[in-house]
Structures are given as structure tokens and as C-alpha cells.
Design a protein around this motif. Structure first.
Motif, PDB file in Angstrom:
ATOM      1  N   ARG A  58       0.817  -1.250   0.127  1.00 48.68           N
ATOM      2  CA  ARG A  58      -0.422  -0.321  -0.578  1.00 48.68           C
ATOM      3  C   ARG A  58       0.775   1.338  -0.466  1.00 48.68           C
ATOM      4  NH1 ARG A  58      -4.944  -1.103  -1.900  1.00 48.68           N
ATOM      5  NH2 ARG A  58      -6.493  -1.917  -0.110  1.00 48.68           N
ATOM      6  N   GLY A  59       2.641   1.061   0.229  1.00 50.92           N
ATOM      7  CA  GLY A  59       3.085   2.030   0.034  1.00 50.92           C
ATOM      8  C   GLY A  59       3.647   3.044   1.180  1.00 50.92           C
ATOM      9  N   LEU A 177      -2.278   6.218  11.053  1.00 52.00           N
ATOM     10  CA  LEU A 177      -2.296   6.368   9.346  1.00 52.00           C
ATOM     11  C   LEU A 177      -2.490   5.219   9.074  1.00 52.00           C
ATOM     12  CD1 LEU A 177       0.762   9.010   9.069  1.00 52.00           C
ATOM     13  CD2 LEU A 177      -1.373  10.020   9.603  1.00 52.00           C
ATOM     14  N   PHE A 178      -3.886   5.252   8.567  1.00 52.75           N
ATOM     15  CA  PHE A 178      -3.701   3.894   7.941  1.00 52.75           C
ATOM     16  C   PHE A 178      -3.769   4.288   6.019  1.00 52.75           C
ATOM     17  CE2 PHE A 178      -6.402   0.431   5.936  1.00 52.75           C
ATOM     18  CZ  PHE A 178      -5.881  -0.428   6.452  1.00 52.75           C
ATOM     19  N   ALA A 179      -3.417   3.650   5.378  1.00 52.86           N
ATOM     20  CA  ALA A 179      -2.579   3.692   4.201  1.00 52.86           C
ATOM     21  C   ALA A 179      -3.789   2.907   2.968  1.00 52.86           C
ATOM     22  CB  ALA A 179      -1.181   3.456   3.901  1.00 52.86           C
ATOM     23  N   LEU A 180      -3.860   3.630   2.542  1.00 50.05           N
ATOM     24  CA  LEU A 180      -4.262   2.290   1.636  1.00 50.05           C
ATOM     25  C   LEU A 180      -4.034   3.368   0.089  1.00 50.05           C
ATOM     26  CD1 LEU A 180      -8.752   3.392   2.444  1.00 50.05           C
ATOM     27  CD2 LEU A 180      -6.945   0.976   2.282  1.00 50.05           C
ATOM     28  N   SER A 181      -4.134   2.872  -1.386  1.00 50.03           N
ATOM     29  CA  SER A 181      -3.069   3.322  -2.666  1.00 50.03           C
ATOM     30  C   SER A 181      -4.146   3.462  -3.625  1.00 50.03           C
ATOM     31  CB  SER A 181      -2.000   1.521  -3.364  1.00 50.03           C
ATOM     32  OG  SER A 181      -1.704   2.574  -4.692  1.00 50.03           O
ATOM     33  N   ALA A 182      -3.761   4.468  -4.409  1.00 47.44           N
ATOM     34  CA  ALA A 182      -4.922   4.816  -5.412  1.00 47.44           C
ATOM     35  C   ALA A 182      -4.603   3.801  -7.106  1.00 47.44           C
ATOM     36  CB  ALA A 182      -4.773   6.525  -5.613  1.00 47.44           C
ATOM     37  N   GLN A 183      -3.700   3.107  -6.543  1.00 52.44           N
ATOM     38  CA  GLN A 183      -3.187   2.314  -7.449  1.00 52.44           C
ATOM     39  C   GLN A 183      -3.882   0.496  -7.550  1.00 52.44           C
ATOM     40  OE1 GLN A 183       1.141   2.968  -9.431  1.00 52.44           O
ATOM     41  NE2 GLN A 183       0.330   5.116  -8.911  1.00 52.44           N
ATOM     42  N   LYS A 211       0.432   7.388  -3.817  1.00 50.01           N
ATOM     43  CA  LYS A 211       0.707   6.892  -5.039  1.00 50.01           C
ATOM     44  C   LYS A 211      -0.389   7.282  -6.219  1.00 50.01           C
ATOM     45  CE  LYS A 211       1.976   1.842  -3.955  1.00 50.01           C
ATOM     46  NZ  LYS A 211       1.707   0.736  -4.207  1.00 50.01           N
ATOM     47  N   VAL A 212      -0.769   8.492  -5.507  1.00 53.89           N
ATOM     48  CA  VAL A 212      -1.587   9.250  -6.376  1.00 53.89           C
ATOM     49  C   VAL A 212      -1.190   9.898  -7.829  1.00 53.89           C
ATOM     50  CG1 VAL A 212      -2.870   9.931  -4.461  1.00 53.89           C
ATOM     51  CG2 VAL A 212      -1.470  11.462  -5.157  1.00 53.89           C
ATOM     52  N   GLU A 213       0.113   9.673  -8.112  1.00 52.56           N
ATOM     53  CA  GLU A 213       0.575  11.175  -9.218  1.00 52.56           C
ATOM     54  C   GLU A 213       1.070  10.160 -10.102  1.00 52.56           C
ATOM     55  OE1 GLU A 213       2.977   7.176  -7.337  1.00 52.56           O
ATOM     56  OE2 GLU A 213       2.505   8.360  -6.820  1.00 52.56           O
ATOM     57  N   ASN A 217      -7.879   8.446 -12.028  1.00 50.75           N
ATOM     58  CA  ASN A 217      -9.352   8.063 -11.306  1.00 50.75           C
ATOM     59  C   ASN A 217      -9.149   7.933  -9.451  1.00 50.75           C
ATOM     60  OD1 ASN A 217      -9.876   7.961 -13.365  1.00 50.75           O
ATOM     61  ND2 ASN A 217      -9.390   5.965 -13.942  1.00 50.75           N
ATOM     62  N   TRP A 218      -7.845   8.596  -9.224  1.00 47.59           N
ATOM     63  CA  TRP A 218      -8.186   8.514  -7.391  1.00 47.59           C
ATOM     64  C   TRP A 218      -8.730   8.827  -6.577  1.00 47.59           C
ATOM     65  CZ3 TRP A 218      -7.704  12.615  -3.575  1.00 47.59           C
ATOM     66  CH2 TRP A 218      -7.214  13.598  -4.870  1.00 47.59           C
ATOM     67  N   ARG A 219      -9.474   9.997  -7.382  1.00 46.62           N
ATOM     68  CA  ARG A 219     -10.365  10.790  -6.526  1.00 46.62           C
ATOM     69  C   ARG A 219     -11.544   9.861  -6.224  1.00 46.62           C
ATOM     70  NH1 ARG A 219      -8.359  15.758  -8.266  1.00 46.62           N
ATOM     71  NH2 ARG A 219      -8.546  17.257  -7.144  1.00 46.62           N
ATOM     72  N   VAL A 220     -12.398   9.157  -8.199  1.00 42.80           N
ATOM     73  CA  VAL A 220     -13.320   8.010  -7.622  1.00 42.80           C
ATOM     74  C   VAL A 220     -12.646   6.777  -6.839  1.00 42.80           C
ATOM     75  CG1 VAL A 220     -14.237   6.147  -8.805  1.00 42.80           C
ATOM     76  CG2 VAL A 220     -13.458   8.821 -10.587  1.00 42.80           C
ATOM     77  N   LEU A 221     -11.698   6.132  -6.133  1.00 36.00           N
ATOM     78  CA  LEU A 221     -11.386   5.381  -5.558  1.00 36.00           C
ATOM     79  C   LEU A 221     -11.483   5.800  -4.571  1.00 36.00           C
ATOM     80  CD1 LEU A 221      -9.987   2.025  -5.284  1.00 36.00           C
ATOM     81  CD2 LEU A 221      -7.659   3.375  -5.399  1.00 36.00           C
ATOM     82  N   MET A 222     -11.315   6.456  -4.210  1.00 31.50           N
ATOM     83  CA  MET A 222     -10.945   7.331  -2.719  1.00 31.50           C
ATOM     84  C   MET A 222     -12.228   7.453  -1.937  1.00 31.50           C
ATOM     85  SD  MET A 222      -9.701  10.809  -0.782  1.00 31.50           S
ATOM     86  CE  MET A 222     -10.528  12.306  -1.781  1.00 31.50           C
ATOM     87  N   GLU A 223     -13.339   8.106  -3.256  1.00 29.63           N
ATOM     88  CA  GLU A 223     -14.805   8.161  -3.086  1.00 29.63           C
ATOM     89  C   GLU A 223     -15.478   6.610  -2.349  1.00 29.63           C
ATOM     90  OE1 GLU A 223     -16.892  10.431  -5.760  1.00 29.63           O
ATOM     91  OE2 GLU A 223     -15.730  12.100  -5.577  1.00 29.63           O
TER      92      GLU A 223
END
Length: 648
Positions: A58-59, A177-183, A211-213, A217-223
Motif C-alpha cells: 500500500r506504499g 495513519l492507515f495507508a491505502l493505495s490509489a493504484q 500513489k496518487v501521482e 481516477n484516485w478521487r473515484v477510488l477514494m470515494e
């Protein structure tokens, strides 16, 4: 010296904790009083502990490296080792110390920075990882002033040992801090379950989307992640409304999108003297917003620690209420009250007897795990062996066999070592499914266990007994070699004699016979060597299978004992509690009327005090939750939706 505000949340909290502690002492519950004292003792710690958790890949390790300005400090291509965590705190220079827990006691060993992966990651040396509890790293970075960052093992569901280590770390954490990945895939069920468990231990929680770089679609994934979190919390609260107080704060926790890659690129541009470009990349990386949030956690650690104390106090009050209610029932003028309480206890004891029977039946079923291990090993080893068998059949010349034989030992060794990791995984999944079901059936949480997939049994190299005649002068067996070849030669010679006459027969027949003899000799040599290699492979794979099976059977037996001992301890502890309650209720019913009245009044007074303290605790928890939420009130600015390449 500033006088503390007597009405501040922190001051009222400390006063509240002292009252609950005193009540536990008066009720003879030294165990509960010690728990509260342990929580309150952390108030003196001047360093804010922030646990960084998440599933593998998850980075989070790269994120920590970027935060402290050392891209290669923590291993980013392998998970933190089981039973180990990495601590980053401020110090005058860059150092690393390994902490071990041994039979002789704790041991500290300074190590080089370069060797950290050997001791603290799953790709490291199994011997060096043994008994390692933590690696303490110091470095001079202002961000760590008053902060300690704790990198923990992944919380993936298939690595229960990792999850338990991380949960244990939360007992000493001020924030998470809980990590999730945009990829990667959206938040999974086991991650949500971990978060629910974490929320019971720590209230200051923030989500970091890494990993939002490279993701448009990271906003969609976050939602989607937020929607899954809302669904999970609503379902959990619907099943148990009492969990609302701990789970609903997850819905207001901040989400911080970041890019370690963009932050690293910003540093590279800064070193090149391209300050404006560096500042732009840094702003879009989201790292400044994350750093501000970490500082807010540090400044508000009293609120976060207060939430932990309140949770412990409310749990203690719940335990005290049971005893107080027993005293009220025992002192009642209505004998039916005592009878009703006794009936509840007897029903619980009867339920324990049923659980004990299920425990015995489950233990019998667990014994078959060892047999299933053998089948898993056999199937996996057969998969590894078959390609070698196929390759041997395709070898037609001696030089091919020689090359194959020379490379075979190390090739087989690598194949078996790789197979070991998959075999352990298969066995671990099987054991966890069986033993977790056993634990759940007894009302227990899953018991932590995890295998070291790097600790393969000794895999000796394959020894091939080659045909000893291969490099020696031919030792001709007249019956085996000459006669068949001579017979062929005579047959062919008979045909040639009709053309060449007697002289031709004398000259040609031996020549053809010799050529045929040498061809057959070479072919049989190849066949004999093929057979030798096959035999050696089968012997080797059989020996390794036995070693693997034995190691895994021992491993599974250890897990079984661990789970079954935990079940026994749970049943014994619960039985002891119920029998003690039954004895007290029976003894109370035999007391004089005056004694019963005194017990009843004492119980009623305690219930009144417990109810009052419970209400105050719930109010304090809501107040502290609002204070913790305010720490992240300044929501970080999101990076651009489609950032330019990092190296531009």
C-alpha cells in the motif's frame, strides 16, 4: 507557572480516571485498577507515537522514507517481518539498533543502516530475523521532534501474525495513519475489520491515500473507499448499537492524498537548483499537508490519549456493574431475585460444558490437519518434478545430458525453495481456516500464528550417479554388446556379399557392425544416464517431501497447541468467574437479613455510581472525539487530478 484549567477536558478526564480507579480498588478489582493505571501512566510520555499501518504493497514504507528524507532507509519491496516493527525517532545522527527478546532476556545490537532489511523485512536473512522485536532508528529530522513513527507489518488477513503485532502496537499508540493505495484495489473487508478493532484502541485516525501521482481516477477510488467504510460501519452499528461510539468517528476521519514519487522528484529538482519547479511538485505531492497533520497529532496527543483512558474506564465500569447487580439480587427480600441470578449463572456454566464438549470434538478434528499437510506437499512437489521428467525425456545426446546434469542440482534446489513458500502458504491457509473456525465456535478471537516462509528445511543438492563408463575405455560385454551388433553386421554382410564377393564381406561386415555397435553403445549410455537422473530426482524429491512434511506437521502441531491452550485458558477462566459468582450468590442468600440489606444497599450505591460515571465517560468520549476531529479540521489540499510526470 500556568495553572491548569480545572474545567478543561484533559483535567476533567484525569479526575474522572482517578474516580474510576478508586472505585475499582474499593470493589476489590485490582486487575481493573492496574489496567487504568497503565493507561494513565502514558500521560507522562512526551513523545507522540503514531502507528503507520496498512496491507502489504500500500506504499507505507516509501511514504515514511519520504517523510524523513531518506528514500532508501526502510525496505519498500518486502513487508516488515512478522513480530517486528520499525521505530523512527529524532536523534543526533543516523543509527539503527536491533532489539531482540531471547530466553536470557532482551538484547540490543547496533547494526548498519544498510543491513536493516536483513533484520526487519520478510526478504531478509531468516537467522538474523529470529527473535527480533523491533529496529529502533534515529535520525536528525525536525519533523520527528516529539514524534515517533512506527512502521508495522502488513495487516493482510492471510498473515494473522502481522495483524496481531500491529493491533498490539495500537495499545501504545496516540494516533493511527492507515495507508491505502490509489493504484490498488479498494479497501477490503479484512482492512475494514482491522480498522474497527483499531478504533477501539485509538481515536485519532487519519487515512492516507498513497500513489496518487499516476492515477487519474484516485478521487473515484477514494470515494468508493469512503462508501465501503460507511456501509461497513452502518452494518456493524445495526448489529450492535453499542459500537457506534467507537466506529462512527471513522466516518469523520480525514483523508490525505499523497504522492511520495512527486515529493522525491521535488527533492531532485531542488538539488538541481530548480526551486520553482521543486516547490510546485512538493505542493502537488500532498506531503506538506500530511506533515501538518502529524504535527497536529503531536500537539493534540492529550486528547488522543484521553480517548484511550475513557475506553478503558468504561470497560472497567461494565465489569464492576455485574458484581454490583449480583449483590443487589442477593440482598433482595424476594428470594426469586437470587434464584434468577443463580439460574443465569447455571445456564452459563451449562453452556460452558457444551463448549468444552465442542472443544474436545474440535480437537479431534484438528488432528487430521497433519494428514492433509502430507497431501499438500505431495501435490506441490509433483508439480515441480514433472517438468524435469519431461526435460530428461527430451535429451537425446550425451553432451545435452552432461550440461543438464551439471545445472540440475542448483536448479532443483531453487525450485524446491520456491515451492516451499507456496506449500507453507497452502498449509497456512488450511490451518487458519480450520483453527479459526475452531476458535470462533468457542467464542474466541482468532489466535495469532504465522509461518516463516523463508525458513525452508535443508534442501541438499541432487547427486547424480553418472554412467562411470562414459569417460573410460569401452568395456565390452560380448553377450550384451558384441553379439547383437555382430548379428546385425552378419545380416547386412549377407546382403553385401552378393555384390562384393568374399573380400567385400570381410571388409564391410565388420565396419558396419562396428558402426552399429558404437551407435547402440552411445544410445544405451544416454538411456542409462537418463534413468540414473530420473532415479536420483525421485529419491531427492521423496527425501525433501519427507523433510517438508515433517517440518510442517511440527508447525501445524504448534499452532494447534497454541489455539487449544488458548481455548482451555478461556474456558477455565470463564468457569472460575462463574463458579465464584455462584458461590457468592449462594453465600449471600444464607446471610442474615441485616447483612443482605447492607449488601443490597452497597450494590445499589455502586450501581448508582457506576451509572453516573458511565454517563460522564460517554460525554467525555464525545467531547474528546470532537477535539480529536478538530485536529484535522484543516483538510489538506488535494493534488492535481492529472499531475504531470514526476521527472518533468
Amino acid at each position: 507557572m500556568t495553572t491548569p484549567d480545572p474545567n478543561s477536558p484533559v483535567t476533567r478526564l484525569l479526575r474522572y480516571a482517578n474516580e474510576v480507579h478508586a472505585l475499582a480498588g474499593r470493589c476489590g478489582r485490582k486487575d481493573l485498577a492496574e489496567v487504568l493505571a497503565g493507561c494513565a501512566a502514558r500521560w507522562k510520555h512526551e513523545c507522540t507515537d503514531i502507528v503507520v499501518a496498512g496491507a502489504q504493497k500500500r506504499g507505507k514504507s516509501r511514504l515514511l522514507n519520504t517523510l524523513v528524507g531518506h528514500p532508501d532507509l526502510l525496505p519498500v519491496d518486502a513487508d516488515v517481518a512478522t513480530d517486528c516493527f520499525l521505530s523512527l525517532r529524532r536523534g543526533p545522527r543516523l543509527t539503527a539498533v536491533v532489539h531482540r527478546s531471547t530466553d536470557a532476556g532482551p538484547v540490543q545490537t547496533p547494526i548498519t543502516i544498510e543491513s536493516i532489511p536483513d533484520y526487519a523485512s520478510m526478504r531478509g536473512d531468516a537467522g538474523k530475523r529470529r527473535d527480533v522485536v523491533s529496529v529502533d532508528i534515529t535520525l536528525d529530522n525536525p519533523l520527528l521532534d516529539g514524534l515517533r513513527l512506527l512502521d508495522t507489518p502488513g495487516v493482510d488477513s492471510l498473515t494473522v501474525g502481522h495483524r496481531q503485532v500491529t493491533v498490539a502496537m495500537l495499545q501504545r499508540a496516540d494516533a493511527l495513519l492507515f495507508a491505502l493505495s490509489a493504484q490498488d484495489q479498494p479497501v477490503l473487508r479484512h482492512e475494514l475489520e482491522f480498522l474497527a478493532e483499531a478504533a477501539e484502541r485509538v481515536q485519532a485516525i487519519a487515512f492516507v491515500l498513497t500513489k496518487v501521482e499516476d492515477s487519474n481516477n484516485w478521487r473515484v477510488l477514494m470515494e468508493e473507499n469512503q462508501a465501503r467504510l460507511r456501509t461497513f460501519v452502518s452494518q456493524a452499528v445495526a448489529e450492535n448499537p453499542a459500537r457506534a461510539a467507537t466506529l462512527e468517528p471513522l466516518l469523520t476521519a480525514p483523508w490525505i492524498p499523497v504522492s511520495a514519487k512527486l515529493a522525491e522528484a521535488a527533492e531532485a529538482k531542488r538539488r538541481e537548483g530548480r526551486q520553482e519547479r521543486a516547490d510546485a511538485l512538493r505542493a502537488r505531492s500532498g506531503m506538506d499537508a500530511l506533515e501538518r497533520h502529524l504535527r497536529a497529532f503531536a500537539e493534540g496527543r492529550d486528547f488522543a490519549r484521553g480517548a484511550t483512558v475513557v475506553s478503558a474506564a468504561l470497560s472497567a465500569l461494565d465489569s464492576l456493574a455485574t458484581t454490583a447487580q449480583d449483590d443487589v439480587a442477593a440482598g433482595s427480600d424476594d428470594s426469586g431475585d437470587v434464584a434468577a441470578r443463580l439460574a443465569e449463572v447455571e445456564a452459563d456454566l451449562e453452556g460452558l460444558s457444551e463448549l468444552a464438549a465442542r472443544r474436545r470434538a474440535g480437537a479431534v478434528a484438528n488432528t487430521f490437519l497433519g494428514r492433509e499437510v502430507s497431501g499438500i506437499v505431495a501435490a506441490r512437489v509433483a508439480e515441480i518434478r514433472q517438468p524435469y521428467e519431461n526435460s530428461i525425456t527430451a535429451l537425446k545426446k550425451q553432451d545435452q545430458l552432461d550440461r543438464f546434469t551439471a545445472e540440475l542440482p542448483m536448479s532443483v534446489q531453487r525450485s524446491l525453495e520456491a515451492a516451499w513458500s507456496q506449500i507453507v502458504y497452502d498449509v497456512e491457509v488450511l490451518a487458519r481456516k480450520t483453527l479459526d473456525a475452531f476458535a470462533r465456535d468457542l467464542g474466541l478471537d482468532p489466535v495469532a500464528f504465522a509461518a516463516d516462509r523463508g525458513a525452508a528445511p535443508n534442501v541438499s543438492q541432487v547427486q547424480i550417479r553418472k554412467d562411470e563408463s562414459a569417460d573410460a575405455p569401452a568395456q565390452v560385454d560380448m553377450i550384451r554388446d558384441v553379439l547383437p551388433s555382430a548379428s546385425i553386421g552378419l545380416s547386412l554382410g549377407g546382403f553385401a556379399a552378393t555384390l562384393l564377393g568374399p573380400v567385400g564381406f570381410i571388409l564391410v561386415a565388420p565396419a558396419i557392425g562396428a558402426a552399429m555397435f558404437m551407435g547402440r553403445r552411445s544410445m544405451e549410455k544416454v538411456q542409462r544416464n537418463q534413468s540414473a537422473i530420473r532415479t536420483a530426482l525421485r529419491d531427492q524429491f521423496a527425501a525433501v517431501s519427507r523433510e517438508m512434511t515433517l517440518d510442517l506437521e511440527r508447525m501445524v502441531a504448534t499452532w494447534r497447541v497454541s489455539v487449544e491452550q488458548a481455548a482451555d485458558e478461556h474456558l477455565m477462566r470463564r468457569r472460575k468467574e462463574l463458579e465464584s459468582r455462584r458461590a457468592e450468590l449462594k453465600a449471600a442468600s444464607a446471610r442474615s437479613e441485616a447483612e443482605r440489606k447492607k449488601a443490597r444497599e452497597s450494590g445499589q450505591d455502586r450501581i448508582s455510581a457506576i451509572n453516573t460515571l458511565t454517563r460522564r465517560g460517554q460525554e467525555l468520549r464525545r467531547e474528546l472525539a470532537a477535539a480529536v476531529a478538530a485536529l484535522g479540521a484543516e483538510r489538506p489540499a488535494a493534488p492535481a487530478a492529472a499531475p504531470a510526470p514526476a521527472g518533468s
